[in-house]
Design a protein around this motif. Structure first.
Motif, PDB file in Angstrom:
ATOM      1  N   PRO A 117      21.218 -33.577  26.371  1.00 48.44           N
ATOM      2  CA  PRO A 117      21.005 -32.577  25.313  1.00 48.44           C
ATOM      3  C   PRO A 117      22.643 -32.355  24.605  1.00 48.44           C
ATOM      4  O   PRO A 117      22.421 -31.857  23.574  1.00 48.44           O
ATOM      5  CB  PRO A 117      20.453 -31.320  25.957  1.00 48.44           C
ATOM      6  CG  PRO A 117      20.840 -31.642  27.270  1.00 48.44           C
ATOM      7  CD  PRO A 117      21.042 -33.121  27.499  1.00 48.44           C
ATOM      8  N   THR A 118      23.472 -32.688  25.104  1.00 48.62           N
ATOM      9  CA  THR A 118      24.857 -32.813  24.621  1.00 48.62           C
ATOM     10  C   THR A 118      25.339 -33.929  23.588  1.00 48.62           C
ATOM     11  O   THR A 118      26.454 -33.828  23.197  1.00 48.62           O
ATOM     12  CB  THR A 118      25.959 -32.411  25.850  1.00 48.62           C
ATOM     13  OG1 THR A 118      26.338 -33.740  26.430  1.00 48.62           O
ATOM     14  CG2 THR A 118      25.417 -31.296  26.672  1.00 48.62           C
ATOM     15  N   LEU A 119      24.202 -34.840  23.548  1.00 48.51           N
ATOM     16  CA  LEU A 119      24.524 -36.029  22.668  1.00 48.51           C
ATOM     17  C   LEU A 119      24.077 -35.704  21.134  1.00 48.51           C
ATOM     18  O   LEU A 119      23.224 -35.249  21.011  1.00 48.51           O
ATOM     19  CB  LEU A 119      23.659 -37.112  23.156  1.00 48.51           C
ATOM     20  CG  LEU A 119      23.981 -38.574  22.543  1.00 48.51           C
ATOM     21  CD1 LEU A 119      25.317 -39.071  22.459  1.00 48.51           C
ATOM     22  CD2 LEU A 119      22.968 -39.624  22.808  1.00 48.51           C
ATOM     23  N   GLY A 120      25.296 -35.710  20.500  1.00 48.20           N
ATOM     24  CA  GLY A 120      25.198 -35.217  18.969  1.00 48.20           C
ATOM     25  C   GLY A 120      25.018 -36.299  18.211  1.00 48.20           C
ATOM     26  O   GLY A 120      24.217 -36.237  17.273  1.00 48.20           O
ATOM     27  N   ILE A 121      25.730 -37.323  18.313  1.00 46.75           N
ATOM     28  CA  ILE A 121      25.671 -38.664  17.171  1.00 46.75           C
ATOM     29  C   ILE A 121      25.474 -39.941  18.078  1.00 46.75           C
ATOM     30  O   ILE A 121      26.293 -40.074  19.274  1.00 46.75           O
ATOM     31  CB  ILE A 121      26.943 -38.715  16.431  1.00 46.75           C
ATOM     32  CG1 ILE A 121      27.124 -37.173  15.657  1.00 46.75           C
ATOM     33  CG2 ILE A 121      26.902 -39.779  15.619  1.00 46.75           C
ATOM     34  CD1 ILE A 121      28.221 -37.152  15.050  1.00 46.75           C
ATOM     35  N   VAL A 122      24.802 -40.856  17.643  1.00 46.96           N
ATOM     36  CA  VAL A 122      24.659 -42.259  18.391  1.00 46.96           C
ATOM     37  C   VAL A 122      25.018 -43.127  17.087  1.00 46.96           C
ATOM     38  O   VAL A 122      24.378 -43.097  16.123  1.00 46.96           O
ATOM     39  CB  VAL A 122      23.298 -42.472  18.786  1.00 46.96           C
ATOM     40  CG1 VAL A 122      23.146 -43.795  19.234  1.00 46.96           C
ATOM     41  CG2 VAL A 122      22.901 -41.573  20.082  1.00 46.96           C
ATOM     42  N   SER A 123      25.990 -43.949  17.130  1.00 48.18           N
ATOM     43  CA  SER A 123      26.531 -45.056  16.251  1.00 48.18           C
ATOM     44  C   SER A 123      25.850 -46.385  16.571  1.00 48.18           C
ATOM     45  O   SER A 123      25.828 -46.919  17.683  1.00 48.18           O
ATOM     46  CB  SER A 123      28.097 -44.929  16.396  1.00 48.18           C
ATOM     47  OG  SER A 123      28.340 -45.889  15.246  1.00 48.18           O
ATOM     48  N   PHE A 124      25.271 -46.784  15.311  1.00 50.65           N
ATOM     49  CA  PHE A 124      24.684 -48.117  15.837  1.00 50.65           C
ATOM     50  C   PHE A 124      25.529 -49.270  15.705  1.00 50.65           C
ATOM     51  O   PHE A 124      26.680 -48.921  14.877  1.00 50.65           O
ATOM     52  CB  PHE A 124      23.344 -48.368  14.701  1.00 50.65           C
ATOM     53  CG  PHE A 124      22.321 -47.146  14.689  1.00 50.65           C
ATOM     54  CD1 PHE A 124      22.137 -46.286  15.544  1.00 50.65           C
ATOM     55  CD2 PHE A 124      21.176 -47.659  13.799  1.00 50.65           C
ATOM     56  CE1 PHE A 124      21.217 -45.657  15.562  1.00 50.65           C
ATOM     57  CE2 PHE A 124      20.274 -46.873  13.958  1.00 50.65           C
ATOM     58  CZ  PHE A 124      20.098 -45.748  14.646  1.00 50.65           C
TER      59      PHE A 124
ATOM     60  N   PRO B 174      25.823 -50.507  21.110  1.00 52.70           N
ATOM     61  CA  PRO B 174      25.702 -51.713  20.222  1.00 52.70           C
ATOM     62  C   PRO B 174      24.376 -52.186  20.281  1.00 52.70           C
ATOM     63  O   PRO B 174      24.131 -53.276  19.765  1.00 52.70           O
ATOM     64  CB  PRO B 174      26.848 -52.738  20.900  1.00 52.70           C
ATOM     65  CG  PRO B 174      26.813 -52.093  22.446  1.00 52.70           C
ATOM     66  CD  PRO B 174      26.644 -50.676  22.064  1.00 52.70           C
ATOM     67  N   GLY B 175      23.399 -51.983  21.364  1.00 54.44           N
ATOM     68  CA  GLY B 175      22.207 -52.523  21.537  1.00 54.44           C
ATOM     69  C   GLY B 175      21.323 -51.975  20.294  1.00 54.44           C
ATOM     70  O   GLY B 175      20.231 -52.663  19.874  1.00 54.44           O
ATOM     71  N   LEU B 176      21.698 -50.872  19.659  1.00 53.46           N
ATOM     72  CA  LEU B 176      20.816 -50.776  18.261  1.00 53.46           C
ATOM     73  C   LEU B 176      21.784 -51.144  16.992  1.00 53.46           C
ATOM     74  O   LEU B 176      22.939 -51.106  16.857  1.00 53.46           O
ATOM     75  CB  LEU B 176      21.054 -49.012  18.120  1.00 53.46           C
ATOM     76  CG  LEU B 176      20.430 -48.176  19.135  1.00 53.46           C
ATOM     77  CD1 LEU B 176      20.744 -46.811  19.181  1.00 53.46           C
ATOM     78  CD2 LEU B 176      18.823 -48.452  19.189  1.00 53.46           C
ATOM     79  N   VAL B 177      21.040 -52.224  16.584  1.00 62.49           N
ATOM     80  CA  VAL B 177      21.571 -52.753  15.506  1.00 62.49           C
ATOM     81  C   VAL B 177      20.895 -52.547  13.963  1.00 62.49           C
ATOM     82  O   VAL B 177      19.514 -52.477  13.965  1.00 62.49           O
ATOM     83  CB  VAL B 177      21.328 -54.465  15.832  1.00 62.49           C
ATOM     84  CG1 VAL B 177      21.824 -55.133  14.558  1.00 62.49           C
ATOM     85  CG2 VAL B 177      21.800 -54.928  17.103  1.00 62.49           C
ATOM     86  N   LEU B 178      21.750 -52.470  13.204  1.00 62.47           N
ATOM     87  CA  LEU B 178      21.721 -52.284  11.763  1.00 62.47           C
ATOM     88  C   LEU B 178      22.219 -53.714  11.014  1.00 62.47           C
ATOM     89  O   LEU B 178      23.291 -53.700  10.935  1.00 62.47           O
ATOM     90  CB  LEU B 178      21.836 -51.221  10.965  1.00 62.47           C
ATOM     91  CG  LEU B 178      21.511 -51.092   9.541  1.00 62.47           C
ATOM     92  CD1 LEU B 178      20.221 -50.894   9.389  1.00 62.47           C
ATOM     93  CD2 LEU B 178      22.579 -50.065   8.989  1.00 62.47           C
ATOM     94  N   GLN B 179      21.022 -54.582  10.652  1.00 62.16           N
ATOM     95  CA  GLN B 179      21.783 -55.738   9.979  1.00 62.16           C
ATOM     96  C   GLN B 179      22.027 -55.445   8.546  1.00 62.16           C
ATOM     97  O   GLN B 179      21.348 -54.716   7.845  1.00 62.16           O
ATOM     98  CB  GLN B 179      20.626 -56.529   9.975  1.00 62.16           C
ATOM     99  CG  GLN B 179      21.001 -58.012   9.383  1.00 62.16           C
ATOM    100  CD  GLN B 179      19.932 -59.145   9.321  1.00 62.16           C
ATOM    101  OE1 GLN B 179      19.402 -59.643  10.417  1.00 62.16           O
ATOM    102  NE2 GLN B 179      19.422 -59.478   8.207  1.00 62.16           N
ATOM    103  N   HIS B 180      23.268 -55.846   8.384  1.00 61.77           N
ATOM    104  CA  HIS B 180      23.938 -55.512   7.042  1.00 61.77           C
ATOM    105  C   HIS B 180      24.750 -56.601   6.555  1.00 61.77           C
ATOM    106  O   HIS B 180      25.643 -57.200   7.369  1.00 61.77           O
ATOM    107  CB  HIS B 180      24.849 -54.164   7.147  1.00 61.77           C
ATOM    108  CG  HIS B 180      25.318 -53.479   6.069  1.00 61.77           C
ATOM    109  ND1 HIS B 180      26.386 -53.962   5.374  1.00 61.77           N
ATOM    110  CD2 HIS B 180      24.683 -52.226   5.428  1.00 61.77           C
ATOM    111  CE1 HIS B 180      26.414 -53.093   4.230  1.00 61.77           C
ATOM    112  NE2 HIS B 180      25.598 -52.109   4.320  1.00 61.77           N
TER     113      HIS B 180
END
Length: 295
Positions: free
Chosen positions: A114-121, A198-204
């Motif tokens: 619950p203290t996780l505020g942001i996850v960066s892809f 890094p397992g969450l990927v946004l292809q760009h």
């Protein structure tokens, strides 16, 4: 026995200027394919009417372009006011979710802490390569190294709604550049965590920030603004001096240097918004995480 908490509900915000219809259609299709569906998807049109977008989603056409953070705020306000979501995923309109379990992973990560505020892809091109500037840490040689960080990538990330209610939304006055740092520093100062996954990927597609005409000006101005807004007084001249040195070492064009210099002076002379400097313990925490707030 106490009942387990329900999994966090996912909302999505995408901002578009209407100039990437094919990419936007592919992105929205990838959002619809997710194994955990979004409760609500909001598409914000910056100075574009969105009349040619066929998807059954919430559309917010803005008459003017308020800049990326301002447009994102328009979408966030709709989701926060609705009370329908617990986590918001924000995605660039020319990105693509290549896996169908991205939202499921986001849901699991936020539910577990619950203290996780942001996850960066992780931002990767069509070949799976990640540019160094898209790794949110100083030691960026390994884009696959997961862990807690002090910043995040604007192109693909998730934001905790309880965090946003505490920290406030994006700094809309920044318009372009370093609004992620401003929000990240506020989140860290309130005790929230930022995770690079890094397992969450946004292809760009591979890009350079200098492709934007305002890049040098807004980069310089906003760096000064963030120092004035968020740093303890003794750290402000150190931060500014470090970035002057790095800019002079990196910049390659006279026109770029002129634009940067104009932005730097603008950052000094113009109002930067409310000053709310981080606590020294936040600066120490950022240092332990590998990036002191002077670079």
């Amino acid at each position: 026995m106490p009942q387990p908490s329900p999994p966090p509900r996912i909302g999505v915000v995408v901002v578009t200027m209407g100039n990437r219809p094919r990419e936007l259609a592919s992105l929205l299709a990838s959002v619809e394919r997710q194994s955990v569906p979004a409760v609500r998807t909001v598409l914000v049109g910056s100075a574009t009417p969105l009349t040619d977008v066929p998807y059954d989603i919430t559309k917010i056409p803005l008459a003017e372009n308020p800049g990326c953070p301002g447009a994102r705020n328009a979408g966030l306000r709709v989701l926060l006011d609705s009370g329908e979501v617990d986590v918001v995923v924000e995605l660039d309109d020319d990105g693509l979710l290549v896996a169908d379990d991205v939202f499921a992973t986001v849901q699991r990560l936020h539910a577990s802490d619950p203290t996780l505020g942001i996850v960066s892809f992780r931002i990767a091109d069509g070949h799976g390569e990640t540019q160094r500037r898209h790794v949110p840490r100083l030691r960026a040689a390994d884009p696959m190294r997961r862990g807690l960080v002090t910043s995040f990538l604007g192109g693909g990330h998730s934001l905790s709604v309880p965090m946003l209610r505490q920290t406030g939304l994006w700094a809309g006055e920044f318009r372009f550049g370093h609004e992620e740092s401003d929000l990240a520093w506020r989140a860290l100062d309130q005790g929230w965590k930022i995770l690079y996954e890094p397992g969450l990927v946004l292809q760009h597609p591979k890009t350079s920030p200098a492709r934007h005409a305002v890049h040098y000006r807004f980069t310089a101005r906003n760096r000064v603004w963030i120092a004035r807004r968020r740093l303890p007084l003794p750290l402000i001249p150190v931060y500014v001096a470090v970035w002057i040195t790095l800019t002079l070492a990196r910049i390659r064009s006279l026109s770029g240097l002129r634009a940067w210099s104009a932005g730097f002076l603008e950052g000094i002379r113009t109002p930067c918004g409310e000053r709310a400097p981080m606590r020294w313990r936040t600066a120490a925490r950022m240092t332990r995480l590998g990036r002191p707030p002077i670079i």
